[in-house]
Write an enzyme that holds these catalytic residues in place. Sequence first.
Site, PDB file in Angstrom:
ATOM      1  N   TRP A 160      -5.361 -78.147   1.226  1.00  0.00           N
ATOM      2  CA  TRP A 160      -5.340 -78.611  -0.149  1.00  0.00           C
ATOM      3  C   TRP A 160      -3.910 -78.524  -0.688  1.00  0.00           C
ATOM      4  CZ3 TRP A 160      -9.652 -78.079   2.336  1.00  0.00           C
ATOM      5  CH2 TRP A 160     -10.808 -78.713   1.890  1.00  0.00           C
TER       6      TRP A 160
ATOM      7  N   HIS B  13     -17.022 -91.035  -1.768  1.00  0.00           N
ATOM      8  CA  HIS B  13     -15.966 -90.063  -1.500  1.00  0.00           C
ATOM      9  C   HIS B  13     -15.150 -90.630  -0.340  1.00  0.00           C
ATOM     10  CE1 HIS B  13     -16.809 -86.383  -3.780  1.00  0.00           C
ATOM     11  NE2 HIS B  13     -15.895 -85.754  -3.072  1.00  0.00           N
TER      12      HIS B  13
ATOM     13  N   GLU C 153     -17.024 -84.604 -12.438  1.00  0.00           N
ATOM     14  CA  GLU C 153     -15.869 -84.104 -11.696  1.00  0.00           C
ATOM     15  C   GLU C 153     -14.742 -85.135 -11.791  1.00  0.00           C
ATOM     16  OE1 GLU C 153     -15.236 -81.599  -7.560  1.00  0.00           O
ATOM     17  OE2 GLU C 153     -17.181 -82.433  -8.091  1.00  0.00           O
TER      18      GLU C 153
ATOM     19  N   GLU D  69     -19.814 -88.381   0.566  1.00  0.00           N
ATOM     20  CA  GLU D  69     -19.164 -87.075   0.570  1.00  0.00           C
ATOM     21  C   GLU D  69     -19.610 -86.242   1.771  1.00  0.00           C
ATOM     22  OE1 GLU D  69     -18.473 -83.359  -2.530  1.00  0.00           O
ATOM     23  OE2 GLU D  69     -20.175 -84.700  -2.814  1.00  0.00           O
TER      24      GLU D  69
ATOM     25  N   ARG E 198     -19.883 -88.271 -10.933  1.00  0.00           N
ATOM     26  CA  ARG E 198     -20.466 -87.066 -11.493  1.00  0.00           C
ATOM     27  C   ARG E 198     -19.494 -86.374 -12.450  1.00  0.00           C
ATOM     28  NH1 ARG E 198     -20.440 -84.516  -5.646  1.00  0.00           N
ATOM     29  NH2 ARG E 198     -18.445 -83.430  -5.585  1.00  0.00           N
TER      30      ARG E 198
END
Length: 933
Positions: free
Chosen positions: A519, A753, A458, A732, A456
Site C-alpha cells: 500500500w 474493483h 467507500e 473485488e 458503496r
Amino acid sequence: MSAAQPAIVIDALRAEYRTDAEWVATPIPRLSWTVNAAAGWRQDGAQLRLDGDLVADLDGDDHTFVAWPFDPLQPRVRHRVDVRVRDAAGGWSPWSASVPVALGALAPDQWQAQFIGLAGPEHPAQPVLLRTTIDVPAGSTSAVLYVTALGAFRAFIDGVAIDDSVLSPGWTALPHRLIHESIDLTALLPAGRHVLGIELTGGWFTEEYGFDGQGRRVYGDQPAVAAQLHLTSPDGSGTVIATGEDWLARGDGEIVASGIYAGETIDHRRRRDWWGTALEPGWLPAATVDADVIPEARTAPPVRIIESVAVAGATRRDDGRILLDFGQNLVGRLRLQVEGPGGTEIVVRHAEILDAGELATGPLRTAAATDRFVLAGDGIEQFEPVGTFHGFRYAELSGWPGEFDPASVTAQVMHTDLRRTGWFDSSHALLNRLHENVVWSMRGNFLALPTDCPQRDERMGWTGDAQLFAPTASMLYDVSGFYGSWLEDLAVEQAQHGGVVPFIVPDVLRFPASPAAGWGDAATVIPAVMWERYADREVLSRQLPSMRAWVDAVVERLDGELLWEGHMQFGDWLDPDAPPDRPGQSKVDTGIVATAYLFRSATLVAQAAGVLCDAAAAQQYAQLADQVRAAFVSAYITPDARMMSDAPTAYALTLTFDIVTDPALRARLGQRLAECVRRSAFHIGTGFLGTPALLDALLDADQVEVADRLLLQTECPSWLYPVTQGATTVWERWDSLLPDGTINPGEMTSFNHYALGAVVDTLYRRVAGIGPAAPGWRQIRFAPSPLPSLDHARARVDTAAGTVEGGWERRDGSIVFALEVPVGADAIVRLPGEDPFGVGPGRHEWSRAATPSPRPGEVGLGTPFRDIAGDAEAYACVIDAVTAAAGAEAAAMFRHRTDWSSHTPLVAGIFGLPPSVGGGLAQALGGLSARRG
C-alpha cells in the site's frame, strides 16, 4: 524537403499533460510529439514555433517532455505552438497542426477571491446558489474565470453552463492541496450586464467518511466556493471580479440535498430564474469562509460525461416499480425525461447486481445511492443529479407517472476524461471480455482519483490498489497527468505522518500512521511506472523525496536483520482461500510479502536516484536492497529451493521482483511455483499483491502450458469465472458471486474493483508481447508467448514514442509474429526459444514452425491426479462425473481438497465420495478414451 524524402506527419503535439484544454499549470510547459514516417527515418533535430514567427532550434531526437524554449508564459495570454522535425540529411517535415497554449495558473499572491458560502444554513451540506452581476465594458478582449470549491460547483453565465466538467474541482488532499479550474468566458461575455451564477453542492468536502456506522465529516459541514473573473481591456489593463461579501446567496434552490453516498434530491417546484438581472426576494449576502489554502492549477483532465448508455431491458412490477437493466455495470447517473402532475416524486435506486430479481443493495453498506426527483408539472421535465455518482448496472424507478418509455431514461457514464491508448484482442472470447471488463472498471474508478470501488460507502483512493494497477492503467489510458496529480496528494498526506504513506489518499479515514507493504509502496512504484512508460523525469524528480521517505520510514521500524515482520499488514489481501470475514488471512506469510516489497522499493529508489544523477543516494539504497535481499534469501528460501510459505504469491514476488538472480535457483523456484499452481488444478491461489506477478513468474520460468491453463481457467476462483457469470466489470473478490448464484457473505463485496484486473498488463507485455524496454518506449521489448489454447493475440498501444503494435497468430502449421515499431523507437525481439535480436522502425514479420501439441492418451481410474489435471478434457470429465454422482457441493469440496500435483492414482483419492462415484468416473473416462481412439 527533398523529393526523395518520404512523407512525414506529426501525429500529436501537446503541452504538458492535457490534450482536452489549452491551459497548462506552468509558465514553462514541456512539449511532446510523435512522428509518423517511413521505416528508416530518424529525427535528428526539430524546430518549435510560437505564434507563427518565433522559432527555436533543437538538435537531436528528443520528442518527449522537451523543455520550453521560449520566454515564460504570462497569465491569460494565448499562444499557438507547432513543430517540425528534421532528419540527418537535413530534410524537414511540414509544420504540425498548431496547438493552443495558455497559462492557467495564478501566482499565490494573485489569488484574491475569498471563499464564500451560505450564511445561516439550515442543515449540514446544504446546497447553495450564489450570484453576482458583471458589467463588461465595450472592447474587452478576454474573460477568464478561475474557480475552485470546497465541494463541487457548476458555474453559469446568464443561465448557460460555462463548461462540461462535472464534480469540479474534484477531490484532493484537503485541506493542504486544492486545485482550481481555468475557464475561458470570452465568448459568453460580450459587452453589457451579465449574471455569473454558481451552483454548489458538498461533494467530497462535506461527505461523512468511516465504517460500521462511524462516519463523520472530516473536512467541513458546509460547501464554499472561491472564484475570480479577469476581464482584459485592449490596452492590457484588467479588472478582477472576485467572490466576497458582495455576492448573494440562497439555500432554497431546486437541489434540496446532495451527497456522494446518499444521492441527490431535486425538486423542480423550487426552480427559479436565479440568473435573471431582476432579483427575486430571498437573496442574502454570502458568508465568507476561512480557508488556509491557495488553490493551484489543474494538471489532469477533469471528470466529464463521456457517453450515454441506453436501457437494455425494462420490467414493470405489479406495484408500479420499474426495474431497468443497462447491460453494463457502469459509473455515472441517470438522465430522465418525464411528464406528470406537479408534486409527483420519482425515486431512483441503484445496484450493481440483482438478488432474487430485486436490487442487491447489501453490498452498498450504508450508501443509500438513491436519487429523488419531484416534478413541477409544467410539461416535459429533465432530471439529472449534479453532485453525486453511482456504480450500477440496474436501477429501480418508483413513482413513474403514466406509461414508461425506455428511451426516456439514459445512463450517463462519467469519469476523468483520459485519452485511451491501449487495445487487446485474442481468439478467446472470454479473455477479450475480461479485457473489456478491466477497461470498464478502470473507467469507473478513475474518477477524480484512483478509487477502490464506485458504489458503496467507500470510493476512496486506496494506495495498494493504485500501485498494483498502475502498469495496466498506463497501457489502457494516458494516465501521466492523472497519476502525477495524485502523487502530489500522496506526498502531501505522507508528510503529515513522518514519511509513512497512509492507506488511502486523500486520508479521510485518519487512521494512526502505520506502514503497510504494497500500500505505502505506491510512493515508489507509481513514479517508477511513470518513468518507465512516459519518461517523465519531472515526476521522478519531484517524488524522489517521497520515495526515500517511505523506505526510510519502513527501515526505522525494523530490527537489525531487515526483515519486515511483526507489524500490521494487509498481506496478500483477498487470497481466495481467506474466510469471507477475514480477507487478510492469506496462505503466504506477511513477512515474506512485506520484506519483498521493501526490497523492491529500495531498488526503485536506487534506480530513480541513478536516473537523477544522485550517486550517493543511488549507492545508499542499492546497498540497502542488497542487505534486504540477503536477509530475505536467508530467512525465507530453504536449501531445497522451497519458500517458507509454499504458496504461489511467495514464489511470484520473489521471482518478479528479482530478489533471486541465480539462474539455477530461479529455475527451481519457477518449477515449484508451477507445482503450486498445478496442485490447485490451475485455479488462482493469490490475492491482490500476488496476482499481478503470477503469470510473469510462470512465463519467465518457461511454464507456458501452466500459464495457459491458469489464465483460461473458468472455474472459481479464476480470472474468467466472473466472465462466465455475466460480469461486465472486475470483482473485488474472486467469488463476489458464489457458484450457487448467491452473493458472497463477506462485509466487503464489490462488483467493480480493478485490482484483480492488473493481469491486463501481462496480456500486453507477455501474451501479445509488447512492452517498454527503455523509458518512454524509446526501446520496445517484443517477447510474445503463444499460449497453446489461443490461435492469436495482438495488442496496440499509443505510446510516447508512437503507436506500437504487436502479436502473433497460428497460420498453416506455423506461428507468425508481427511487430510495428514507430520511428521514435527501436526494438529488442525475443521469440520463443531464440536469442534476442534488435530491429529498427517499421513493420516486421517472422514465421516459425509451430510445435504440435501432444496427442492426449487414454485415461482411467489408474491415471495419476497430476496427469488428470494436466489434461483439461480429462479434468472436466472427472469434475462433471463427480458432480453428477455426488452433487455440486461435494464436487467443489473434492476439487478444493485434492492435491492435483500428486502422483497418486485417481482411484485412491475418491474414497471419501459415495461409492457410485467410482463407477461414474470409470464410465466417463472410458468414454473419453474411446473417443480419442
